[in-house]
Scaffold this active site. Sequence first.
Site, PDB file in Angstrom:
ATOM      1  N   LYS A  38       0.854  -1.194   0.000  1.00  0.00           N
ATOM      2  CA  LYS A  38       0.000   0.000   0.000  1.00  0.00           C
ATOM      3  C   LYS A  38       0.885   1.237   0.000  1.00  0.00           C
ATOM      4  CE  LYS A  38      -1.927   1.773   4.005  1.00  0.00           C
ATOM      5  NZ  LYS A  38      -1.798   3.217   4.210  1.00  0.00           N
TER       6      LYS A  38
ATOM      7  N   ARG B 138      -5.777  11.083   3.479  1.00  0.00           N
ATOM      8  CA  ARG B 138      -4.606  11.773   4.032  1.00  0.00           C
ATOM      9  C   ARG B 138      -3.498  11.746   3.004  1.00  0.00           C
ATOM     10  NH1 ARG B 138      -2.579  13.821   7.387  1.00  0.00           N
ATOM     11  NH2 ARG B 138      -0.603  12.858   6.956  1.00  0.00           N
TER      12      ARG B 138
ATOM     13  N   CYS C 255      -5.745  12.152  11.718  1.00  0.00           N
ATOM     14  CA  CYS C 255      -6.560  10.942  11.625  1.00  0.00           C
ATOM     15  C   CYS C 255      -6.576  10.352  13.034  1.00  0.00           C
ATOM     16  CB  CYS C 255      -5.977   9.972  10.610  1.00  0.00           C
ATOM     17  SG  CYS C 255      -4.413   9.315  11.140  1.00  0.00           S
TER      18      CYS C 255
ATOM     19  N   PRO D 111       0.722  16.424  11.419  1.00  0.00           N
ATOM     20  CA  PRO D 111       1.046  17.757  10.909  1.00  0.00           C
ATOM     21  C   PRO D 111       1.851  17.672   9.609  1.00  0.00           C
ATOM     22  CG  PRO D 111       2.463  17.204  12.753  1.00  0.00           C
ATOM     23  CD  PRO D 111       1.438  16.111  12.665  1.00  0.00           C
ATOM     24  N   ILE D 112       1.905  18.802   8.878  1.00  0.00           N
ATOM     25  CA  ILE D 112       2.713  18.806   7.645  1.00  0.00           C
ATOM     26  C   ILE D 112       3.750  19.926   7.687  1.00  0.00           C
ATOM     27  CG2 ILE D 112       0.925  17.700   6.216  1.00  0.00           C
ATOM     28  CD1 ILE D 112       0.302  20.510   5.068  1.00  0.00           C
ATOM     29  N   ASP D 113       4.125  20.350   8.879  1.00  0.00           N
ATOM     30  CA  ASP D 113       5.098  21.436   9.025  1.00  0.00           C
ATOM     31  C   ASP D 113       6.436  21.115   8.365  1.00  0.00           C
ATOM     32  OD1 ASP D 113       5.106  19.489  11.196  1.00  0.00           O
ATOM     33  OD2 ASP D 113       6.767  20.629  12.026  1.00  0.00           O
TER      34      ASP D 113
HETATM   35  C1  EPZ Z   1       3.835   7.055   6.416  1.00  0.00           C
HETATM   36  O1  EPZ Z   1       3.039   8.088   6.977  1.00  0.00           O
HETATM   37  C2  EPZ Z   1       2.911   5.858   6.259  1.00  0.00           C
HETATM   38  N1  EPZ Z   1       1.803   6.200   5.374  1.00  0.00           N
HETATM   39  C3  EPZ Z   1       2.388   5.435   7.634  1.00  0.00           C
HETATM   40  O2  EPZ Z   1       1.615   4.253   7.445  1.00  0.00           O
HETATM   41  C4  EPZ Z   1       3.576   5.088   8.526  1.00  0.00           C
HETATM   42  O3  EPZ Z   1       3.103   4.747   9.809  1.00  0.00           O
HETATM   43  C5  EPZ Z   1       4.509   6.303   8.627  1.00  0.00           C
HETATM   44  O4  EPZ Z   1       4.927   6.699   7.284  1.00  0.00           O
HETATM   45  C6  EPZ Z   1       5.767   6.008   9.436  1.00  0.00           C
HETATM   46  O5  EPZ Z   1       6.463   4.950   8.861  1.00  0.00           O
HETATM   47  C7  EPZ Z   1       1.997   6.171   4.031  1.00  0.00           C
HETATM   48  O6  EPZ Z   1       3.083   5.903   3.542  1.00  0.00           O
HETATM   49  C8  EPZ Z   1       0.785   6.471   3.182  1.00  0.00           C
HETATM   50  P1  EPZ Z   1       5.773  10.392   8.712  1.00  0.00           P
HETATM   51  P2  EPZ Z   1       3.604   9.602   7.053  1.00  0.00           P
HETATM   52  O7  EPZ Z   1       5.664  11.695   8.015  1.00  0.00           O
HETATM   53  O8  EPZ Z   1       4.425   9.907   5.883  1.00  0.00           O
HETATM   54  C9  EPZ Z   1       5.609  13.504  12.281  1.00  0.00           C
HETATM   55  C10 EPZ Z   1      -0.290   2.908   7.605  1.00  0.00           C
HETATM   56  O9  EPZ Z   1      -0.833   2.322   8.557  1.00  0.00           O
HETATM   57  N2  EPZ Z   1       5.531  14.546  11.257  1.00  0.00           N
HETATM   58  O10 EPZ Z   1       7.005   9.570   8.564  1.00  0.00           O
HETATM   59  O11 EPZ Z   1       2.457  10.498   7.378  1.00  0.00           O
HETATM   60  C11 EPZ Z   1       4.335  12.686  12.369  1.00  0.00           C
HETATM   61  O12 EPZ Z   1       3.382  13.331  13.190  1.00  0.00           O
HETATM   62  C12 EPZ Z   1       0.200   4.340   7.748  1.00  0.00           C
HETATM   63  O13 EPZ Z   1      -0.091   2.375   6.487  1.00  0.00           O
HETATM   64  C13 EPZ Z   1       5.605  15.895  11.664  1.00  0.00           C
HETATM   65  O14 EPZ Z   1       5.715  16.202  12.843  1.00  0.00           O
HETATM   66  O15 EPZ Z   1       4.531   9.469   8.352  1.00  0.00           O
HETATM   67  C14 EPZ Z   1       4.826  11.394  12.972  1.00  0.00           C
HETATM   68  O16 EPZ Z   1       4.928  11.578  14.375  1.00  0.00           O
HETATM   69  C15 EPZ Z   1      -0.101   4.886   9.121  1.00  0.00           C
HETATM   70  N3  EPZ Z   1       5.531  16.859  10.709  1.00  0.00           N
HETATM   71  C16 EPZ Z   1       6.237  11.231  12.403  1.00  0.00           C
HETATM   72  O17 EPZ Z   1       6.593  12.540  11.896  1.00  0.00           O
HETATM   73  C17 EPZ Z   1       5.413  16.546   9.370  1.00  0.00           C
HETATM   74  O18 EPZ Z   1       5.366  17.486   8.536  1.00  0.00           O
HETATM   75  C18 EPZ Z   1       6.341  10.228  11.263  1.00  0.00           C
HETATM   76  O19 EPZ Z   1       5.465  10.670  10.268  1.00  0.00           O
HETATM   77  C19 EPZ Z   1       5.330  15.188   8.990  1.00  0.00           C
HETATM   78  C20 EPZ Z   1       5.402  14.200   9.957  1.00  0.00           C
END
Ligand code: EPZ
Length: 418
Positions: free
Chosen positions: A24, A94, A118, A124-126
């Site tokens: 996925k 998302r 979610c 966040p997307i900062d």
């Molecule tokens: C990806 O999400 C995956 N989703 C998630 O899988 C997975 O859990 C995650 O990576 C970690 O491996 C997809 O690939 C579609 P991150 P993503 O940005 O990219 C923080 C599933 O079950 N953060 O690596 O959103 C965030 O809050 C899903 O398949 C910021 O603070 O994850 C988190 O604590 C769930 N600011 C951490 O980073 C930002 O701008 C990791 O998030 C972006 C993220």
Amino acid sequence: MKKDSYKIVGGNKLFGEVDVQTSKNGTLPLLSACLLTSQQVVINNFPQITDVFNMLKILKKLKIKTKVKGNSLLLNPINARNIKIGCKLAKTMRSSIFFLGAMLARFKQCTIAMPGGCNIGARPIDIHIKALKRLKVRVGRSGNYLKFDATNAVAGRIKLKLPSVGATENIIQFACLLPGITTIINAAKEPEVVELCNFLNQMGAKIEGAGTGVITICGVSFLNGIQYKPSADRIVAGTLMLATAMCGGEVVIKNSNPEENKNLINKLLSIGCKIEINCDIIKITSNGELKNLTSICTGYYPDFPTDLQSMMLTACCVGCGKTIITENLFENRFLTTTELIKMGANIHQVNKNEVEVIGGKLFGAEVYAKDLRGGAALVLASLVAEGTTKVNNVHFIDRGYQQLDFVLRSLGANIRRI
Ligand code: EPZ
């Protein structure tokens, strides 16, 4: 109305062979990356899950022609049009945030509703925004919308405050067509990032360092179309390994890369499973009695994956002794504990990112999935619980698992959709 529950009778061991579905999280960024070319993109053996079908809705709104031909997805981005990605779409998906980088690369402008959080966290997307600003993308806000303008963007060096998968994937897609060299420091190392880089390089991009913490992208003027088969879903493979460990039995998991589940495999060996690896074949044997695991800590790849945390927690509920589970990535990823406690699990929340589990027995009950991976964890719990369990809100599980009930039934589980 689609049936949205599973009825599961616990106690069966699992035996057989299974081909793991396509990833996925490996496929979703490829769907946005098709915007980076005007030629046809074919994704073979694509995962038939709701997150992909919802993503196709966004592609259609962008006037990208999509066609399903057997197990292949044909995408024709030649007439792609820029559109505002509204709240409804951004909330449903998302992953719509993954379009940001590709849309800016293609159209130079993009208006996208703030993607809501979610159930597992604020999301966040900062980091995405800070990285794009570093490349001189102008970011404005009007109401609930963010407006991005990349007219005067320039390549440059970006240091991520944490190795965000989505932010890394967005910057890679944006920088592919940006003249000059863009460097991402503290880039995510997940296999899904490597997948995206392989995909783009085969289209003519110039990306180096995929899988390491430093990724460089040398911008090119165009990308060609591609036929591509994404790799197997490491989280689904991990789900099946944990199911076998808990139920007992012997299962051969084919076409999944053991290297991507090294951390989980080491933990399963330590709690008494037998695992034989031969290229991309993993054979796991278990007697269903799991030894104690003192602690689990989720982290960024290659540490233990947050997406397997709920399922590992569930395995500890039927293991022996006490386990401390620490969730370091998302602030609300213990949602499923309330449902497991209904099944007799002995779980105590220590603080917002730590729970303590004492192994024991589980009993059938009526439970409710609250997120994708937590829903899968409830299915695993039901497979070993004494008696019958009804798992509701299976639509959460459909987001990432292609016919999970069919796959488990083929291995001997007593599970059916009702
Ligand atoms: C990806 O999400 C995956 N989703 C998630 O899988 C997975 O859990 C995650 O990576 C970690 O491996 C997809 O690939 C579609 P991150 P993503 O940005 O990219 C923080 C599933 O079950 N953060 O690596 O959103 C965030 O809050 C899903 O398949 C910021 O603070 O994850 C988190 O604590 C769930 N600011 C951490 O980073 C930002 O701008 C990791 O998030 C972006 C993220």
